[in-house]
Design an enzyme around this catalytic site. Structure first.
Site, mmCIF file in Angstrom:
data_model
loop_
_atom_site.group_PDB
_atom_site.id
_atom_site.type_symbol
_atom_site.label_atom_id
_atom_site.label_comp_id
_atom_site.label_asym_id
_atom_site.label_seq_id
_atom_site.Cartn_x
_atom_site.Cartn_y
_atom_site.Cartn_z
ATOM 1 N N HIS A 18 0.846 -1.208 0.000
ATOM 2 C CA HIS A 18 0.000 0.000 0.000
ATOM 3 C C HIS A 18 0.879 1.256 0.000
ATOM 4 O O HIS A 18 0.603 2.208 -0.717
ATOM 5 C CB HIS A 18 -0.894 0.041 1.241
ATOM 6 C CG HIS A 18 -1.945 -1.037 1.303
ATOM 7 N ND1 HIS A 18 -2.110 -1.847 2.387
ATOM 8 C CD2 HIS A 18 -2.886 -1.419 0.396
ATOM 9 C CE1 HIS A 18 -3.117 -2.680 2.166
ATOM 10 N NE2 HIS A 18 -3.603 -2.449 0.966
ATOM 11 N N LYS A 42 -16.828 -6.969 4.932
ATOM 12 C CA LYS A 42 -15.553 -7.626 5.213
ATOM 13 C C LYS A 42 -15.304 -7.554 6.717
ATOM 14 O O LYS A 42 -15.378 -6.461 7.289
ATOM 15 C CB LYS A 42 -14.453 -6.843 4.487
ATOM 16 C CG LYS A 42 -13.345 -7.695 3.930
ATOM 17 C CD LYS A 42 -12.514 -6.858 2.980
ATOM 18 C CE LYS A 42 -11.141 -7.436 2.774
ATOM 19 N NZ LYS A 42 -10.323 -6.636 1.880
ATOM 20 N N ARG A 91 -2.281 -5.890 -8.459
ATOM 21 C CA ARG A 91 -1.106 -6.709 -8.126
ATOM 22 C C ARG A 91 -0.870 -7.785 -9.169
ATOM 23 O O ARG A 91 0.232 -8.104 -9.516
ATOM 24 C CB ARG A 91 -1.302 -7.368 -6.753
ATOM 25 C CG ARG A 91 -1.173 -6.402 -5.595
ATOM 26 C CD ARG A 91 -1.661 -7.024 -4.335
ATOM 27 N NE ARG A 91 -3.072 -7.380 -4.487
ATOM 28 C CZ ARG A 91 -3.767 -8.062 -3.611
ATOM 29 N NH1 ARG A 91 -3.190 -8.522 -2.533
ATOM 30 N NH2 ARG A 91 -5.042 -8.311 -3.811
ATOM 31 N N SER A 130 -3.082 -7.887 3.101
ATOM 32 C CA SER A 130 -3.220 -7.641 4.535
ATOM 33 C C SER A 130 -3.543 -8.924 5.286
ATOM 34 O O SER A 130 -3.012 -9.171 6.372
ATOM 35 C CB SER A 130 -4.318 -6.608 4.773
ATOM 36 O OG SER A 130 -3.976 -5.404 4.158
HETATM 37 N N1 COA Z 1 -0.267 -3.985 -1.785
HETATM 38 C C1 COA Z 1 -0.614 -4.890 -0.875
HETATM 39 N N2 COA Z 1 -1.847 -5.368 -0.740
HETATM 40 C C2 COA Z 1 -2.767 -4.887 -1.568
HETATM 41 C C3 COA Z 1 -2.480 -3.936 -2.538
HETATM 42 C C4 COA Z 1 -1.162 -3.478 -2.635
HETATM 43 N N3 COA Z 1 -0.797 -2.566 -3.530
HETATM 44 N N4 COA Z 1 -3.616 -3.677 -3.212
HETATM 45 C C5 COA Z 1 -4.557 -4.420 -2.659
HETATM 46 N N5 COA Z 1 -4.052 -5.160 -1.674
HETATM 47 C C6 COA Z 1 -4.753 -6.161 -0.851
HETATM 48 C C7 COA Z 1 -5.217 -5.624 0.457
HETATM 49 O O1 COA Z 1 -4.247 -5.807 1.459
HETATM 50 C C8 COA Z 1 -6.437 -6.449 0.714
HETATM 51 O O2 COA Z 1 -6.060 -7.668 1.287
HETATM 52 P P1 COA Z 1 -7.044 -8.482 2.202
HETATM 53 O O3 COA Z 1 -8.249 -8.817 1.368
HETATM 54 O O4 COA Z 1 -6.225 -9.627 2.565
HETATM 55 O O5 COA Z 1 -7.395 -7.590 3.367
HETATM 56 C C9 COA Z 1 -6.994 -6.730 -0.669
HETATM 57 O O6 COA Z 1 -5.917 -6.557 -1.547
HETATM 58 C C10 COA Z 1 -8.088 -5.774 -1.056
HETATM 59 O O7 COA Z 1 -7.609 -4.498 -0.761
HETATM 60 P P2 COA Z 1 -8.245 -3.092 -0.692
HETATM 61 O O8 COA Z 1 -7.653 -2.296 -1.758
HETATM 62 O O9 COA Z 1 -8.117 -2.580 0.700
HETATM 63 O O10 COA Z 1 -9.692 -3.347 -1.080
HETATM 64 P P3 COA Z 1 -10.872 -3.738 -0.210
HETATM 65 O O11 COA Z 1 -11.586 -4.775 -0.970
HETATM 66 O O12 COA Z 1 -10.499 -4.077 1.170
HETATM 67 O O13 COA Z 1 -11.648 -2.348 -0.169
HETATM 68 C C11 COA Z 1 -12.838 -0.512 -1.196
HETATM 69 C C12 COA Z 1 -11.880 -1.639 -1.379
HETATM 70 C C13 COA Z 1 -12.764 0.130 0.142
HETATM 71 C C14 COA Z 1 -12.453 0.513 -2.240
HETATM 72 C C15 COA Z 1 -14.260 -1.049 -1.475
HETATM 73 O O14 COA Z 1 -14.550 -2.112 -0.604
HETATM 74 C C16 COA Z 1 -15.309 0.022 -1.319
HETATM 75 O O15 COA Z 1 -15.494 0.793 -2.213
HETATM 76 N N6 COA Z 1 -16.018 0.072 -0.184
HETATM 77 C C17 COA Z 1 -17.073 1.053 0.091
HETATM 78 C C18 COA Z 1 -18.471 0.498 -0.253
HETATM 79 C C19 COA Z 1 -18.779 0.653 -1.720
HETATM 80 O O16 COA Z 1 -18.691 1.717 -2.288
HETATM 81 N N7 COA Z 1 -19.162 -0.460 -2.344
HETATM 82 C C20 COA Z 1 -19.471 -0.488 -3.762
HETATM 83 C C21 COA Z 1 -18.222 -0.663 -4.577
HETATM 84 S S1 COA Z 1 -18.550 -0.593 -6.295
#
Ligand code: COA
Length: 159
Positions: A18, A42, A91, A130
């Site tokens: 990140h 989540k 990724r 994560s």
């Molecule tokens: N390096 C390391 N890990 C990474 C990464 C990077 N560059 N990019 C993504 N990841 C990993 C994260 O660690 C995470 O791992 P985990 O699932 O083991 O916790 C996973 O990839 C997903 O990461 P993240 O980018 O945090 O996405 P998310 O799915 O947790 O959240 C949001 C994404 C917050 C943007 C999305 O859930 C959201 O928009 N939420 C609000 C509600 C909403 O609008 N919903 C409708 C969406 S259309």
């Protein structure tokens, strides 16, 4: 015109993958908001307060980065904060399908006010997530180098 961008995620906890994306995104805009999403679909390992505290320590070296948290739709938050683009990291191909689906749904919700911008994650962190970091940490494995030093210290302090 000042360029404002948003990088949102669960950051549960924030990893060096990140941070790599945050460093690179911060160079592309005048102000970068990094926001912890209270993602109801989540189950979080760390509270929003803990995730924010770790995030703040991870971005303390960047002048143009601010941290925040939000609930509800990412699109609503992005519009409320007047950002021009929301950054997402890719990724590997496994991220693509999910990200494409989200980007299309968000494009509909953004109503042309916001763009989704994809950056390729650095290959050194392409295997990092994560949940994997947390699992290894909880089971006593070495995660040094995968999360920022202060984040690791904090994880140890609240274990
Ligand atoms: N390096 C390391 N890990 C990474 C990464 C990077 N560059 N990019 C993504 N990841 C990993 C994260 O660690 C995470 O791992 P985990 O699932 O083991 O916790 C996973 O990839 C997903 O990461 P993240 O980018 O945090 O996405 P998310 O799915 O947790 O959240 C949001 C994404 C917050 C943007 C999305 O859930 C959201 O928009 N939420 C609000 C509600 C909403 O609008 N919903 C409708 C969406 S259309």
């Amino acid at each position: 015109m000042k360029r404002k961008m948003l990088y949102a995620g669960s950051f549960d906890p924030v990893t060096n993958g990140h941070v790599d994306l945050i460093n690179r995104s911060a160079r592309l805009c005048d102000r970068l908001i990094v926001a912890v999403a209270e993602n109801l679909s989540k189950k979080a390992r760390y509270s929003v307060e803990d995730r924010l505290r770790m995030l703040r320590s991870a971005v303390a070296h960047l002048d143009n980065v601010e941290t925040d948290s939000f609930t509800g739709l990412l699109a609503d938050y992005a519009k409320r904060r007047n950002v021009e683009a929301v950054v997402r990291g890719l990724r590997a191909t496994m991220d693509f399908e999910y990200e494409l689906q989200m980007a299309h749904m968000n494009a509909r919700l953004y109503e042309n006010d916001v763009e989704t911008l994809f950056l390729m994650s650095s290959p050194s962190y392409s295997f990092v997530s994560s949940s994997l970091v947390s699992e290894v940490f909880m089971l006593g494995g070495d995660v040094e180098g995968l999360v920022p030093g202060p984040v690791l210290d904090y994880m140890k302090s609240i274990r």
